[in-house]
Scaffold this motif. Structure first.
Motif, PDB file in Angstrom:
ATOM      1  N   PHE A 138      60.540  27.630  37.422  1.00  0.00           N
ATOM      2  CA  PHE A 138      59.569  28.153  38.372  1.00  0.00           C
ATOM      3  C   PHE A 138      58.154  28.122  37.782  1.00  0.00           C
ATOM      4  CE2 PHE A 138      61.219  31.879  36.135  1.00  0.00           C
ATOM      5  CZ  PHE A 138      60.105  32.666  35.886  1.00  0.00           C
ATOM      6  N   TYR A 139      57.876  27.095  36.995  1.00  0.00           N
ATOM      7  CA  TYR A 139      56.535  26.944  36.453  1.00  0.00           C
ATOM      8  C   TYR A 139      55.897  25.630  36.899  1.00  0.00           C
ATOM      9  CZ  TYR A 139      59.626  25.053  32.788  1.00  0.00           C
ATOM     10  OH  TYR A 139      60.629  24.401  32.107  1.00  0.00           O
ATOM     11  N   ASP A 140      56.104  25.284  38.186  1.00  0.00           N
ATOM     12  CA  ASP A 140      55.292  24.226  38.773  1.00  0.00           C
ATOM     13  C   ASP A 140      53.885  24.792  38.970  1.00  0.00           C
ATOM     14  OD1 ASP A 140      55.721  25.955  40.850  1.00  0.00           O
ATOM     15  OD2 ASP A 140      56.704  24.520  42.171  1.00  0.00           O
ATOM     16  N   TRP A 141      53.014  24.022  39.566  1.00  0.00           N
ATOM     17  CA  TRP A 141      51.599  24.414  39.675  1.00  0.00           C
ATOM     18  C   TRP A 141      51.459  25.753  40.397  1.00  0.00           C
ATOM     19  CZ3 TRP A 141      47.542  25.639  42.788  1.00  0.00           C
ATOM     20  CH2 TRP A 141      46.252  25.429  42.304  1.00  0.00           C
ATOM     21  N   ASN A 142      52.139  25.895  41.527  1.00  0.00           N
ATOM     22  CA  ASN A 142      52.041  27.137  42.293  1.00  0.00           C
ATOM     23  C   ASN A 142      52.611  28.324  41.519  1.00  0.00           C
ATOM     24  OD1 ASN A 142      50.839  25.979  44.546  1.00  0.00           O
ATOM     25  ND2 ASN A 142      52.812  25.431  45.466  1.00  0.00           N
ATOM     26  N   GLY A 143      53.740  28.087  40.846  1.00  0.00           N
ATOM     27  CA  GLY A 143      54.381  29.168  40.112  1.00  0.00           C
ATOM     28  C   GLY A 143      53.502  29.701  39.000  1.00  0.00           C
ATOM     29  N   LEU A 144      52.839  28.797  38.261  1.00  0.00           N
ATOM     30  CA  LEU A 144      51.986  29.243  37.165  1.00  0.00           C
ATOM     31  C   LEU A 144      50.699  29.885  37.665  1.00  0.00           C
ATOM     32  CD1 LEU A 144      52.560  26.378  34.591  1.00  0.00           C
ATOM     33  CD2 LEU A 144      52.993  28.802  34.228  1.00  0.00           C
ATOM     34  N   ARG A 145      50.188  29.393  38.779  1.00  0.00           N
ATOM     35  CA  ARG A 145      49.006  30.042  39.361  1.00  0.00           C
ATOM     36  C   ARG A 145      49.302  31.515  39.652  1.00  0.00           C
ATOM     37  NH1 ARG A 145      48.160  28.392  45.280  1.00  0.00           N
ATOM     38  NH2 ARG A 145      50.078  29.620  45.265  1.00  0.00           N
ATOM     39  N   ASP A 146      50.473  31.749  40.210  1.00  0.00           N
ATOM     40  CA  ASP A 146      50.844  33.132  40.526  1.00  0.00           C
ATOM     41  C   ASP A 146      51.184  33.932  39.269  1.00  0.00           C
ATOM     42  OD1 ASP A 146      50.510  32.509  43.201  1.00  0.00           O
ATOM     43  OD2 ASP A 146      52.626  31.984  43.489  1.00  0.00           O
ATOM     44  N   LEU A 147      51.833  33.267  38.296  1.00  0.00           N
ATOM     45  CA  LEU A 147      52.218  33.966  37.067  1.00  0.00           C
ATOM     46  C   LEU A 147      50.989  34.432  36.292  1.00  0.00           C
ATOM     47  CD1 LEU A 147      54.888  34.733  35.742  1.00  0.00           C
ATOM     48  CD2 LEU A 147      54.745  32.655  34.365  1.00  0.00           C
ATOM     49  N   GLU A 148      49.932  33.629  36.304  1.00  0.00           N
ATOM     50  CA  GLU A 148      48.694  34.029  35.638  1.00  0.00           C
ATOM     51  C   GLU A 148      48.165  35.343  36.212  1.00  0.00           C
ATOM     52  OE1 GLU A 148      45.744  30.994  35.790  1.00  0.00           O
ATOM     53  OE2 GLU A 148      46.993  29.497  34.792  1.00  0.00           O
ATOM     54  N   LYS A 149      48.262  35.493  37.531  1.00  0.00           N
ATOM     55  CA  LYS A 149      47.771  36.717  38.173  1.00  0.00           C
ATOM     56  C   LYS A 149      48.678  37.903  37.856  1.00  0.00           C
ATOM     57  CE  LYS A 149      45.833  34.097  42.052  1.00  0.00           C
ATOM     58  NZ  LYS A 149      45.933  33.834  43.520  1.00  0.00           N
ATOM     59  N   ILE A 150      49.981  37.638  37.879  1.00  0.00           N
ATOM     60  CA  ILE A 150      50.945  38.721  37.666  1.00  0.00           C
ATOM     61  C   ILE A 150      50.852  39.275  36.247  1.00  0.00           C
ATOM     62  CG2 ILE A 150      53.416  39.263  37.535  1.00  0.00           C
ATOM     63  CD1 ILE A 150      53.779  37.038  39.704  1.00  0.00           C
ATOM     64  N   MET A 151      50.706  38.388  35.265  1.00  0.00           N
ATOM     65  CA  MET A 151      50.756  38.798  33.855  1.00  0.00           C
ATOM     66  C   MET A 151      49.365  39.126  33.314  1.00  0.00           C
ATOM     67  SD  MET A 151      53.983  38.717  33.351  1.00  0.00           S
ATOM     68  CE  MET A 151      54.157  38.908  31.589  1.00  0.00           C
ATOM     69  N   SER A 152      48.569  39.806  34.102  1.00  0.00           N
ATOM     70  CA  SER A 152      47.251  40.259  33.651  1.00  0.00           C
ATOM     71  C   SER A 152      46.957  41.617  34.279  1.00  0.00           C
ATOM     72  CB  SER A 152      46.172  39.245  34.024  1.00  0.00           C
ATOM     73  OG  SER A 152      46.063  39.127  35.426  1.00  0.00           O
ATOM     74  N   ASP A 153      46.130  42.380  33.603  1.00  0.00           N
ATOM     75  CA  ASP A 153      45.725  43.710  34.086  1.00  0.00           C
ATOM     76  C   ASP A 153      46.919  44.631  34.337  1.00  0.00           C
ATOM     77  OD1 ASP A 153      43.007  42.965  34.054  1.00  0.00           O
ATOM     78  OD2 ASP A 153      43.235  42.003  36.016  1.00  0.00           O
ATOM     79  N   GLN A 154      47.976  44.448  33.563  1.00  0.00           N
ATOM     80  CA  GLN A 154      49.143  45.318  33.687  1.00  0.00           C
ATOM     81  C   GLN A 154      48.990  46.532  32.770  1.00  0.00           C
ATOM     82  OE1 GLN A 154      51.796  45.039  35.751  1.00  0.00           O
ATOM     83  NE2 GLN A 154      50.914  43.213  36.708  1.00  0.00           N
ATOM     84  N   LYS A 155      49.742  47.566  33.057  1.00  0.00           N
ATOM     85  CA  LYS A 155      49.637  48.833  32.320  1.00  0.00           C
ATOM     86  C   LYS A 155      50.106  48.692  30.883  1.00  0.00           C
ATOM     87  CE  LYS A 155      51.316  53.625  32.433  1.00  0.00           C
ATOM     88  NZ  LYS A 155      52.148  54.616  33.179  1.00  0.00           N
ATOM     89  N   TYR A 156      51.204  47.953  30.669  1.00  0.00           N
ATOM     90  CA  TYR A 156      51.810  47.875  29.343  1.00  0.00           C
ATOM     91  C   TYR A 156      51.446  46.564  28.654  1.00  0.00           C
ATOM     92  CZ  TYR A 156      54.523  51.831  31.041  1.00  0.00           C
ATOM     93  OH  TYR A 156      54.888  53.042  31.541  1.00  0.00           O
ATOM     94  N   ARG A 157      51.310  46.632  27.323  1.00  0.00           N
ATOM     95  CA  ARG A 157      50.892  45.470  26.536  1.00  0.00           C
ATOM     96  C   ARG A 157      51.804  44.271  26.750  1.00  0.00           C
ATOM     97  NH1 ARG A 157      51.009  47.440  20.547  1.00  0.00           N
ATOM     98  NH2 ARG A 157      50.600  45.214  20.202  1.00  0.00           N
ATOM     99  N   GLU A 158      53.106  44.533  26.798  1.00  0.00           N
ATOM    100  CA  GLU A 158      54.073  43.439  26.875  1.00  0.00           C
ATOM    101  C   GLU A 158      54.043  42.696  28.195  1.00  0.00           C
ATOM    102  OE1 GLU A 158      56.429  47.314  27.660  1.00  0.00           O
ATOM    103  OE2 GLU A 158      54.734  46.631  26.432  1.00  0.00           O
ATOM    104  N   HIS A 159      53.377  43.254  29.201  1.00  0.00           N
ATOM    105  CA  HIS A 159      53.315  42.620  30.517  1.00  0.00           C
ATOM    106  C   HIS A 159      52.032  41.826  30.730  1.00  0.00           C
ATOM    107  CE1 HIS A 159      56.307  45.881  32.074  1.00  0.00           C
ATOM    108  NE2 HIS A 159      56.913  44.894  31.433  1.00  0.00           N
ATOM    109  N   ASN A 160      51.263  41.675  29.672  1.00  0.00           N
ATOM    110  CA  ASN A 160      50.013  40.922  29.751  1.00  0.00           C
ATOM    111  C   ASN A 160      50.086  39.690  28.858  1.00  0.00           C
ATOM    112  OD1 ASN A 160      47.929  42.693  31.347  1.00  0.00           O
ATOM    113  ND2 ASN A 160      49.046  44.111  30.031  1.00  0.00           N
TER     114      ASN A 160
END
Length: 802
Positions: A459-481
């Motif tokens: 699930f790391y085609d172009w669309n998947g990674l575009r979304d993953l970049e957004k998901i894995m940022s500005d999260q509460k816990y260190r491990e989720h960024n």
């Protein structure tokens, strides 16, 4: 519970040493009818010998030779009897002489390894604890391992880290009668020393603390009567110190010696010291040589010999000071270490030196971290000024050539060893036909380029990674960024030769460790959530699985393209201060990649096996069942078909908030029950995204009970290249076994992929046994790892021994 293959340190070491042997660096044979210590003959060529541990050259002393000859003539080649019964006639004299050298009770042992195996279990009681310096010699660590069976706690600290040592002492002092810290007096690779005086101050501060020194490399060339480096600092042996020296290195003979101040300990070891009790004693020839050496040590001549060696050491230091060679530790010991960084650079430099007539040892993993490969050069009295100067000149001349030929720089070597200097040597670009581009977001890369290379998986085609970049940022816990970085290499025709992405974040160091290790660590993480975690620069990401790297191995430039990427990766590692670099999810049997990365300083480790399904040459469910093996068809009937009437399957594009929360809970249940692949949990934001993205869907399994219980869910991604990726699973373990929920979900995944006309299912890692039952092909996977040091690897290996 997922069944995965875990890494054994021995497997990794064997793999690395095999590569070193193939490079001509180890397992060599000396030749010739005689040896003089100054030169050694290998493959018909005489080489000046800068690899000995006989620093004073006593192994060639005529008095020692004559002592051995006379002993053999008088008493035979051996005295085949345990010392517990009778010691042969020369033993008493040797014991008397060694007692005089140290001024304290001693025990003679066959060698230092057997000595540790005999002494440590005898002096460490069940109520004691042990702390190891992580660079302490292998023989000592091996002797400590059996103590774990007696429930003796064993801890490990980073090399010479006294703050960490004190923390461990405080941790153990409430439950241990004695706390044994075990270290080398002089360390054999870099030639550095234990901080003796500071350790004695800790002994004064903590009455429970006892010190066990292995000073085999400090013996003879240092100290009064050649009693060693430790005694040169201590002068007198304290009550709570046990010391080991050897007669098998600089002393010029064979055997080892334990020294302690406590007569009771000496008698305890002598009366029943395991292999010391049951093994055959030293041969008469060895004892005869040792007696001759001991007499030299007890005379003023030993100081003359020490002084002659010291002058050679000083001269080598003087010669080296006029070069740019990366000397890792500056000291006055006879061991010098010239950093090479990558193994291929070390092998290259060693080969060059041998061609010019010099033999030196090579230091490589696991004796040193994999990117701390280097030339371990030892100075002895055999070495004359002219060849010491010639070796220095050869190093100064050939070192830059080795860097050039292996595509590295002095700056990179210094970084690998934690040294900061200005760059001096730079490797040239060998070809202008390749161009590397780096990006900080997938949005900067053409969609078609990505989706026809790396993005054809998971699930790391172009669309998947575009979304993953957004998901894995500005999260509460260190491990989720995570931070994401992308690399594309094209040739002169603008054809893509290499493409990949890496992420930077925090990982659990025990991700691939045995379940028992992770269980022990997770108990500690309840109070210390980031215990044994490290920052990691990883191919792909913590969440993704599959072939994260596109490499056109048919291209004549693939190695150069890979080198360009590794160069950029090292710059990232330096900028981000990553503690690990992990290149993951490679096919284990790809020998060209394995050989290439080993030489670049990466260690191969096993990963959980992966699974794919692509046999869609069927149209009906019955036809699909017939594609399975006879045994798998039985599993289908017993484990899947038998429960079909009791469950309901739904394909859902969106879930209600209640259903999504429940699905997330089921995922967390699977995560908690599958600690074999120990990662951080995924953020809830990922599941919220799945619920809103048209590329994700849910295969939900409900029980046909009165409450319509959700018992399992498969979170599936529809890749732009007709690849179906069941990336995450959730299950209710109250029903998982009763209804074979996981097998039901795997079966439904295949049916769904067929309905969607998908070309392949990327089942991902772990549970290969289960996936094989539904017709999936199992693929063995591995990762290649670089670490700043070996501490985590060795510390986790100790947890594995619990």
């Amino acid at each position: 519970m997922a069944k995965i293959k875990h890494n054994n340190l021995l497997d990794t070491v064997v793999s690395v040493m095999t590569n070193a042997k193939e490079s001509g660096a180890i397992h060599l044979y000396a030749e010739g009818d005689y040896m003089n210590g100054r030169q050694v003959q290998i493959k018909g060529k005489k080489l000046f010998h800068f690899g000995t541990t006989g620093y004073l050259g006593l192994e060639q002393d005529e008095r020692l030779k004559q002592g051995a000859i006379e002993a053999i003539q008088n008493y035979g080649t051996e005295f085949p009897l345990s010392k517990s019964y009778i010691s042969h006639p020369l033993y008493a004299e040797l014991e008397s002489l060694m007692t005089e050298i140290y001024g304290h009770p001693i025990v003679i042992t066959k060698n230092s390894t057997l000595g540790h195996f005999g002494v440590i279990p005898s002096v460490v009681n069940d109520g004691d604890g042990v702390i190891l310096d992580h660079q302490v010699h292998w023989s000592l660590q091996s002797a400590v391992a059996p103590l774990k069976l007696r429930s003796v706690p064993v801890e490990m600290i980073r090399h010479n880290n006294l703050d960490m040592l004190e923390d461990k002492i405080k941790k153990l002092q409430s439950r241990c009668q004695k706390i044994w810290y075990m270290a080398d007096g002089m360390y054999s690779m870099f030639g550095d020393y234990a901080p003796i005086e500071e350790l004695m101050m800790l002994c004064d501060k903590y009455p429970q603390l006892h010190i066990y020194f292995d000073d085999v490399h400090g013996m003879s060339w240092k100290g009064k009567h050649g009693s060693g480096y430790v005694m040169s600092i201590l002068k007198k042996l304290p009550d709570r110190v046990i010391l080991f020296g050897t007669m098998s290195k600089t002393f010029g003979a064979s055997g080892a010696v334990m020294v302690c101040k406590d007569k009771e300990i000496q008698q305890r070891v002598k009366n029943f010291g395991g292999p010391l009790t049951f093994s055959v004693q030293l041969e008469p020839g060895s004892v005869g040589a040792a007696i001759a050496s001991a007499k030299i040590h007890l005379s003023d001549e030993i100081y003359t010999l020490q002084d002659e060696l010291s002058k050679r050491i000083s001269y080598f230091n003087q010669c080296l000071s006029q070069t740019d060679l990366p000397i890792i530790v500056d000291n006055d010991s006879p061991v010098f270490y010239i950093g090479a960084g990558m193994p291929e650079t070390g092998f290259n430099l060693m080969s060059r030196l041998m061609r010019l007539g010099f033999y030196v040892n090579i230091g490589f993993f696991p004796a040193v971290p994999v990117k701390n490969t280097g030339m371990r050069i030892t100075i002895s009295r055999h070495n004359q000024k002219e060849e010491i100067k010639a070796l220095t000149d050869a190093l100064a001349e050939e070192f830059p050539k080795a860097l050039e030929e292996t595509g590295t720089t002095l700056e990179r070597i210094n970084f690998a060893f934690g040294k900061r200097t200005k760059p001096t040597h730079r490797s040239k670009v060998r070809s202008s036909k390749l161009n590397l581009q780096s990006f900080s977001s997938i949005t900067e890369i053409e969609t078609e380029l990505w989706n026809t290379t790396v993005g054809k998986n998971g699930f790391y085609d172009w669309n998947g990674l575009r979304d993953l970049e957004k998901i894995m940022s500005d999260q509460k816990y260190r491990e989720h960024n995570n931070q994401f970085y992308y690399f594309v290499v094209k040739d002169e025709n603008q054809k893509c030769v290499f493409a990949t992405f890496v992420s930077f974040g925090i990982w659990k160091e025990d991700m691939l460790a045995p379940q028992s290790v992770s269980i022990a660590l997770e108990k500690i993480r309840k109070d210390k959530p980031y215990y044994h975690t490290s920052t990691c620069l990883c191919l792909g990401s913590m969440i993704t699985e599959g072939d994260h790297l596109y490499l056109c191995e048919g291209s004549p430039y693939w190695k150069e393209a890979f080198n360009l990427f590794l160069d950029q990766l090292e710059k990232l590692e330096k900028r981000l201060n990553a503690q690990y670099v992990i290149l993951r999810d490679f096919p284990t049997k790809n020998e060209s990649i394995k050989s290439f990365l080993h030489k670049k300083g990466f260690v191969q480790v096993a990963m959980p096996e992966s699974a794919v399904y692509s046999n869609f040459k069927w149209n009906t469910q019955e036809e699909y069942i017939n594609t399975l093996s006879k045994r798998s068809r039985k599993h289908y009937r017993d484990d899947i078909e038998a429960y079909r009437d009791q469950v309901e399957i739904q394909i859902q594009q969106n879930l209600s908030k209640t259903e999504l929360d429940k699905s997330f809970q089921l995922y967390q249940a699977v995560k908690a029950n599958n600690i074999g692949l120990n990662t951080f949990s995924y953020p809830y934001a990922l599941f919220e995204h799945m619920n809103s993205s048209p590329q994700w869907e849910f295969i939900s399994l409900y029980l046909k009970d009165t409450e319509r219980t959700l018992a399992g869910v498969m979170f599936c991604y529809k890749n732009s290249n007709a690849i179906y990726a069941p990336a995450i699973v959730g299950m209710d373990y109250n029903y998982a076994r009763t209804y074979n929920v996981y097998r039901q979900l795997l079966f439904q995944t295949i049916l769904r992929a067929k309905d969607l006309s998908q070309s392949r299912i990327d089942f991902g890692l772990t549970a290969g046994f289960e996936k094989r039952k539904v017709g999936a092909k199992i693929v063995e996977k591995c990762a290649y790892i670089q670490a700043r040091d070996n501490f985590a690897l060795e510390a986790l290996d100790w947890l594995r021994k619990d």
